[in-house]
Design an enzyme around this catalytic site. Sequence first.
Site, mmCIF file in Angstrom:
data_model
loop_
_atom_site.group_PDB
_atom_site.id
_atom_site.type_symbol
_atom_site.label_atom_id
_atom_site.label_comp_id
_atom_site.label_asym_id
_atom_site.label_seq_id
_atom_site.Cartn_x
_atom_site.Cartn_y
_atom_site.Cartn_z
ATOM 1 C CG ASP A 136 44.660 34.603 46.716
ATOM 2 O OD1 ASP A 136 44.916 33.439 46.363
ATOM 3 O OD2 ASP A 136 45.176 35.129 47.728
ATOM 4 C CG ASP A 195 51.310 44.651 43.953
ATOM 5 O OD1 ASP A 195 51.616 43.525 44.392
ATOM 6 O OD2 ASP A 195 51.156 45.650 44.681
ATOM 7 C CG ASP A 197 49.141 48.245 39.570
ATOM 8 O OD1 ASP A 197 49.280 47.335 40.406
ATOM 9 O OD2 ASP A 197 49.398 49.430 39.818
ATOM 10 C CG ASP A 289 54.692 45.862 52.175
ATOM 11 O OD1 ASP A 289 54.314 46.075 53.344
ATOM 12 O OD2 ASP A 289 54.213 46.456 51.190
#
Length: 537
Positions: A136, A195, A197, A289
């Site tokens: 995004d 994610d 990282d 989540d």
Amino acid sequence: MAQISPKLLIPESFQVSRDDITGQLGLIWELIKTPLIVPLLQLGVYICLAMSLMLFMERVYMGIVIILVKLFWKKPEKRYKFEFIQDDVELGSSNFPVVLIQIPMFNEKEVYKISIGAACGLSWPSDRLVIQVLDDSTDPAIKLMVEQECQRWASKGINITYQIRENRTGYKAGALKEGLKRSYVKHCEYVAIFDADFRPEPDFLRRSIPFLVNNPDIALVQARWRFVNADECLLTRMQEMSLDYHFTVEQEVGSATHAFFGFNGTAGIWRIAAINEAGGWKDRTTVEDMDLAVRASLRGWKFVYLGDLQVKSELPSTFKAFRFQQHRWSCGPANLFRKMVWEIIQNKKVKFWKKVYVIYSFFFVRKIIAHMVTFCFYCVVLPLTILIPEVWVPIWGAVYIPSVITILNSVGTPRSIHLLFYWILFENVMSLHRTKATFIGLLEAGRANEWVVTEKLGDAVKKAADAAKNKNNAKAPRKLKFKFTDRLNTLELGFAAFLFLCGCYDFVHGKNNYFVYLFLQTITFFITGIGYVGTII
């Protein structure tokens, strides 16, 4: 012309001395203090003590249960059916389920290679693995770099797709939902989410997927986070202490007793059928989540937490990024509680005690009370009682209970036990922002749906430091210039001044020596107020 005295312009009835004004204000204060201020403040003390007892009992309960779990509970591999999926020469890879890997990202210049590389390195048959990078990003240069990285891995035979959207509707939830709609993922049974990282080990799927394959009632397998930059600065050490308790105790207890806990948004694997049955991803709060986890649990699905399965990740090392993250993590659950509490109460598929656990323990005490009591009691009510000595605060509420709670919180990170006192002071500062965010979420105020992606620095800081030390460089790297005022946090500075005044008053007139705590807390508020916390970019 003779000079006209200012006194001649003021009616004589208004010409009062400063002593008279001070005396009148003092008289008004004495008139309202006893019948109004003292009862209200005493009521505040009782409310804070009640919240402290609720948090104390919750921490003691969690402590007892985690001891029982560690001593007597069977490990997840024994509680559930578990058998590694074996390679079969005759069947080939057909006995492996098709798994989708989703990697949502937004302008992740420093870390995008980490998660993509780790996902492509998973030990799983390549024809049974679909990797989906959901980008995004708004920066065209970063989008190009991510796309080229995906193409590089695709050229090596990896089934990886670079996916973009026209807008960021729904933020992360919108990206994940859009990704599941693609035709090339319809044959996937499970989806693992990481994610940008996060860097899973190669055996991640082989250790987690068997729980889903052999137990059709399990919807989610959650791994534990490990932090590669925990030692970067004092800010990251403080975060490690808080998050280690969450994973070591809260997630473990929820998994062992009620097969329920909040999905952490990453480093977990979902059964796609469970996601669809629960209504899919929703963007009504900033904790999509947790929202999905609660809805799936209300439909009877079970969750498994694997503390031994660890995924490396990065903690926010700048105070600005940490504040935005904490706002989202505090505001979102409170807002979700507001929207789902009645739905949980009315649910017919979940047992009564599980409802009590979800509403009271998971939401009310941990997500609301824990933030409010820390700030309201130790940063507002207790300092005010020093200015109004008529209000009584029992020593057990001011000292003993918080001491026990703090000790119980420290069990997750034994290596940082020497930082416990600093952690308390810093958590009190952050409780200011968490309490504010909690009220915003409960009242669904202006910033209730604010989503700011947590900034990840990757190796940028280390590279900059290495470059600065490199003597072979012809020219030292230019330091970025910034204004000192850009780092100022007025809210923290305001509370630093308030606590300093209360500390001075207690030093002169007090009897309980609270000024020691107040001065130390003042210093902590002041340091955060001038922005000298974490990595300064």
